[in-house]
Design a protein around this motif. Structure first.
Motif, PDB file in Angstrom:
ATOM      1  N   SER A 100     -35.788  36.164 -30.728  1.00 27.64           N
ATOM      2  CA  SER A 100     -34.710  37.081 -31.066  1.00 27.64           C
ATOM      3  C   SER A 100     -33.383  36.440 -30.672  1.00 27.64           C
ATOM      4  N   ARG A 101     -32.286  37.048 -31.062  1.00 24.41           N
ATOM      5  CA  ARG A 101     -30.970  36.479 -30.728  1.00 24.41           C
ATOM      6  C   ARG A 101     -30.783  36.405 -29.217  1.00 24.41           C
ATOM      7  N   ARG A 102     -31.194  37.446 -28.515  1.00 22.37           N
ATOM      8  CA  ARG A 102     -31.043  37.439 -27.056  1.00 22.37           C
ATOM      9  C   ARG A 102     -31.913  36.351 -26.417  1.00 22.37           C
ATOM     10  N   GLU A 103     -33.131  36.177 -26.949  1.00 24.61           N
ATOM     11  CA  GLU A 103     -34.003  35.133 -26.419  1.00 24.61           C
ATOM     12  C   GLU A 103     -33.459  33.738 -26.730  1.00 24.61           C
ATOM     13  N   ARG A 104     -32.893  33.574 -27.915  1.00 23.54           N
ATOM     14  CA  ARG A 104     -32.301  32.274 -28.255  1.00 23.54           C
ATOM     15  C   ARG A 104     -31.146  31.940 -27.322  1.00 23.54           C
ATOM     16  N   ARG A 155     -47.906  43.958 -39.555  1.00 21.44           N
ATOM     17  CA  ARG A 155     -47.666  42.547 -39.255  1.00 21.44           C
ATOM     18  C   ARG A 155     -46.221  42.377 -38.791  1.00 21.44           C
ATOM     19  N   LEU A 156     -46.061  42.125 -37.522  1.00 23.83           N
ATOM     20  CA  LEU A 156     -44.729  41.949 -36.957  1.00 23.83           C
ATOM     21  C   LEU A 156     -44.298  40.489 -37.066  1.00 23.83           C
ATOM     22  N   HIS A 157     -43.007  40.289 -37.254  1.00 25.60           N
ATOM     23  CA  HIS A 157     -42.442  38.945 -37.179  1.00 25.60           C
ATOM     24  C   HIS A 157     -42.276  38.592 -35.699  1.00 25.60           C
ATOM     25  N   PRO A 158     -42.501  37.322 -35.333  1.00 23.13           N
ATOM     26  CA  PRO A 158     -42.373  36.962 -33.911  1.00 23.13           C
ATOM     27  C   PRO A 158     -41.056  37.398 -33.275  1.00 23.13           C
ATOM     28  N   ALA A 159     -39.948  37.295 -33.998  1.00 26.96           N
ATOM     29  CA  ALA A 159     -38.657  37.655 -33.420  1.00 26.96           C
ATOM     30  C   ALA A 159     -38.542  39.144 -33.139  1.00 26.96           C
ATOM     31  N   GLU A 160     -39.400  39.963 -33.788  1.00 26.03           N
ATOM     32  CA  GLU A 160     -39.376  41.401 -33.530  1.00 26.03           C
ATOM     33  C   GLU A 160     -40.007  41.749 -32.186  1.00 26.03           C
ATOM     34  N   VAL A 161     -40.856  40.865 -31.691  1.00 27.65           N
ATOM     35  CA  VAL A 161     -41.501  41.078 -30.389  1.00 27.65           C
ATOM     36  C   VAL A 161     -40.650  40.368 -29.344  1.00 27.65           C
ATOM     37  N   GLU A 162     -39.758  41.106 -28.741  1.00 29.14           N
ATOM     38  CA  GLU A 162     -38.830  40.516 -27.777  1.00 29.14           C
ATOM     39  C   GLU A 162     -39.431  40.583 -26.378  1.00 29.14           C
ATOM     40  N   ILE A 163     -39.443  39.440 -25.701  1.00 31.25           N
ATOM     41  CA  ILE A 163     -39.989  39.363 -24.349  1.00 31.25           C
ATOM     42  C   ILE A 163     -38.820  39.207 -23.373  1.00 31.25           C
ATOM     43  N   VAL A 164     -38.656  40.183 -22.498  1.00 30.23           N
ATOM     44  CA  VAL A 164     -37.590  40.135 -21.494  1.00 30.23           C
ATOM     45  C   VAL A 164     -38.221  40.233 -20.108  1.00 30.23           C
ATOM     46  N   CYS A 172     -41.705  41.719 -20.005  1.00 29.45           N
ATOM     47  CA  CYS A 172     -41.823  43.044 -20.592  1.00 29.45           C
ATOM     48  C   CYS A 172     -41.499  42.947 -22.085  1.00 29.45           C
ATOM     49  N   ILE A 173     -42.087  43.835 -22.872  1.00 28.77           N
ATOM     50  CA  ILE A 173     -41.947  43.794 -24.323  1.00 28.77           C
ATOM     51  C   ILE A 173     -40.951  44.846 -24.774  1.00 28.77           C
ATOM     52  N   GLU A 174     -40.071  44.438 -25.687  1.00 27.08           N
ATOM     53  CA  GLU A 174     -39.122  45.373 -26.267  1.00 27.08           C
ATOM     54  C   GLU A 174     -39.104  45.213 -27.782  1.00 27.08           C
ATOM     55  N   GLY A 175     -38.644  46.256 -28.467  1.00 31.65           N
ATOM     56  CA  GLY A 175     -38.544  46.217 -29.926  1.00 31.65           C
ATOM     57  C   GLY A 175     -38.543  47.628 -30.491  1.00 31.65           C
ATOM     58  N   ASP A 176     -37.776  47.851 -31.551  1.00 31.67           N
ATOM     59  CA  ASP A 176     -37.707  49.176 -32.166  1.00 31.67           C
ATOM     60  C   ASP A 176     -39.068  49.635 -32.671  1.00 31.67           C
ATOM     61  N   TRP A 177     -39.920  48.715 -33.052  1.00 21.87           N
ATOM     62  CA  TRP A 177     -41.240  49.058 -33.590  1.00 21.87           C
ATOM     63  C   TRP A 177     -42.105  49.789 -32.566  1.00 21.87           C
ATOM     64  N   MET A 178     -41.852  49.594 -31.277  1.00 22.41           N
ATOM     65  CA  MET A 178     -42.654  50.264 -30.251  1.00 22.41           C
ATOM     66  C   MET A 178     -42.498  51.776 -30.344  1.00 22.41           C
ATOM     67  N   SER A 204     -46.833  50.974 -26.306  1.00 22.22           N
ATOM     68  CA  SER A 204     -46.118  50.300 -25.214  1.00 22.22           C
ATOM     69  C   SER A 204     -47.025  49.220 -24.626  1.00 22.22           C
ATOM     70  N   PRO A 205     -47.253  48.148 -25.363  1.00 22.41           N
ATOM     71  CA  PRO A 205     -48.161  47.106 -24.875  1.00 22.41           C
ATOM     72  C   PRO A 205     -47.596  46.381 -23.659  1.00 22.41           C
ATOM     73  N   VAL A 206     -48.491  45.764 -22.907  1.00 19.51           N
ATOM     74  CA  VAL A 206     -48.112  44.966 -21.745  1.00 19.51           C
ATOM     75  C   VAL A 206     -48.658  43.558 -21.947  1.00 19.51           C
ATOM     76  N   VAL A 207     -48.013  42.570 -21.305  1.00 23.13           N
ATOM     77  CA  VAL A 207     -48.411  41.184 -21.525  1.00 23.13           C
ATOM     78  C   VAL A 207     -48.209  40.369 -20.259  1.00 23.13           C
ATOM     79  N   SER A 208     -49.035  39.333 -20.097  1.00 19.32           N
ATOM     80  CA  SER A 208     -48.884  38.368 -19.023  1.00 19.32           C
ATOM     81  C   SER A 208     -48.921  36.981 -19.646  1.00 19.32           C
TER      82      SER A 208
END
Length: 251
Positions: A35-39, A79-88, A96-102, A108-112
């Motif tokens: 995403s733009r913030r991740e870039r 099918r989400l685009h990778p940039a839609e899954v924002e990792i902060v 933590c995962i963010e995105g309007d699709w949630m 509210s998925p979680v990830v490690s």
């Protein structure tokens, strides 16, 4: 529920890939998946992080996004685009995962995430109540580098009681198990690996039983006397450890 889990591993992006053509390919990859913030974060790391750290960070984001995207496609058919899954990162550094699709999909998925030696892996769960943790480490990592830091005398004795041929691998398995549990608690190694005590290590099935102590136990007093079970395995030149913990359950 194992059906609500997804794991992704990336080990095909070599150092040569990142350095070829004056480094254009990682920039292309970052443009495609971030995403733009991740870039902005990835670009800012150029002045404060090593090239290896930036590579690890980028492939770690690839793995995390893939794991989440697999979950959402399987359970929501989207099918989400990778940039839609924002990792902060939260205040403790936990991804933590963010995105309007949630909100739209009511999930509210979680990830490690983990990375080592050019390999990255991620474990994601669709259940926000689950604590998931993953860690990987190269088998070439010298156990002497971390025994004094991570292990108590009793834990060192546990390793030394094993056949000599198994000690290096099991030192790394136990290290990874501690890291995976710390990540599941959302604290990474910030609480100190000595805040996790290994009560038992089963060579037959690769499981490691851990209990919280010290700083982590003070922070999560509700887990006093409760065990957390990490699974460990060996894949070629790497050791893996994962944990999926549901608070309130008996392991």
């Amino acid at each position: 529920d194992p059906h609500h889990l997804a794991c992704s591993r990336i080990d095909f992006l070599s150092r040569e890939f990142f350095e070829a053509s004056h480094g254009i390919w990682p920039r292309v990859l970052a443009h495609l998946i971030l995403s733009r913030r991740e870039r902005d974060q990835w670009i800012s790391m150029a002045g404060s992080a090593t090239d290896q750290r930036r590579r690890d960070w980028l492939i770690g984001r690839c793995a995390a996004k893939d794991a989440v995207r697999m979950l959402i496609h399987k359970h929501r058919g989207v099918r989400l685009h990778p940039a839609e899954v924002e990792i902060v990162a939260d205040a403790h550094g936990r991804p933590c995962i963010e995105g309007d699709w949630m909100r739209q999909l009511n999930v509210s998925p979680v990830v490690s995430v983990a990375h080592s030696g050019g390999m990255a892996a991620a474990l994601a769960s669709l259940d926000p109540g689950q604590m998931v943790g993953i860690d990987i480490e190269s088998i070439d990592h010298e156990p002497e580098d971390f025994r004094a830091l991570a292990f108590s005398e009793q834990e060192c004795a546990l390793v030394d009681s094993m056949p000599e041929s198994a000690r290096r691998e099991w030192s790394i398995r136990m290290w990874c198990a501690k890291e995976a549990v710390a990540k599941a608690r959302g604290r990474g190694g910030s609480g100190g690996l000595r805040s996790l005590r290994i009560a038992e290590a089963e060579r037959q099935n690769g499981t490691v039983q851990l209990e919280l102590q010290g700083n982590l136990l003070q922070e999560f007093a509700q887990l006093r006397g409760k065990s957390m079970i990490a699974n460990t395995s060996r894949g070629k030149d790497f050791v893996f450890s994962t944990i999926v913990y549901q608070p309130g359950t008996v392991q």
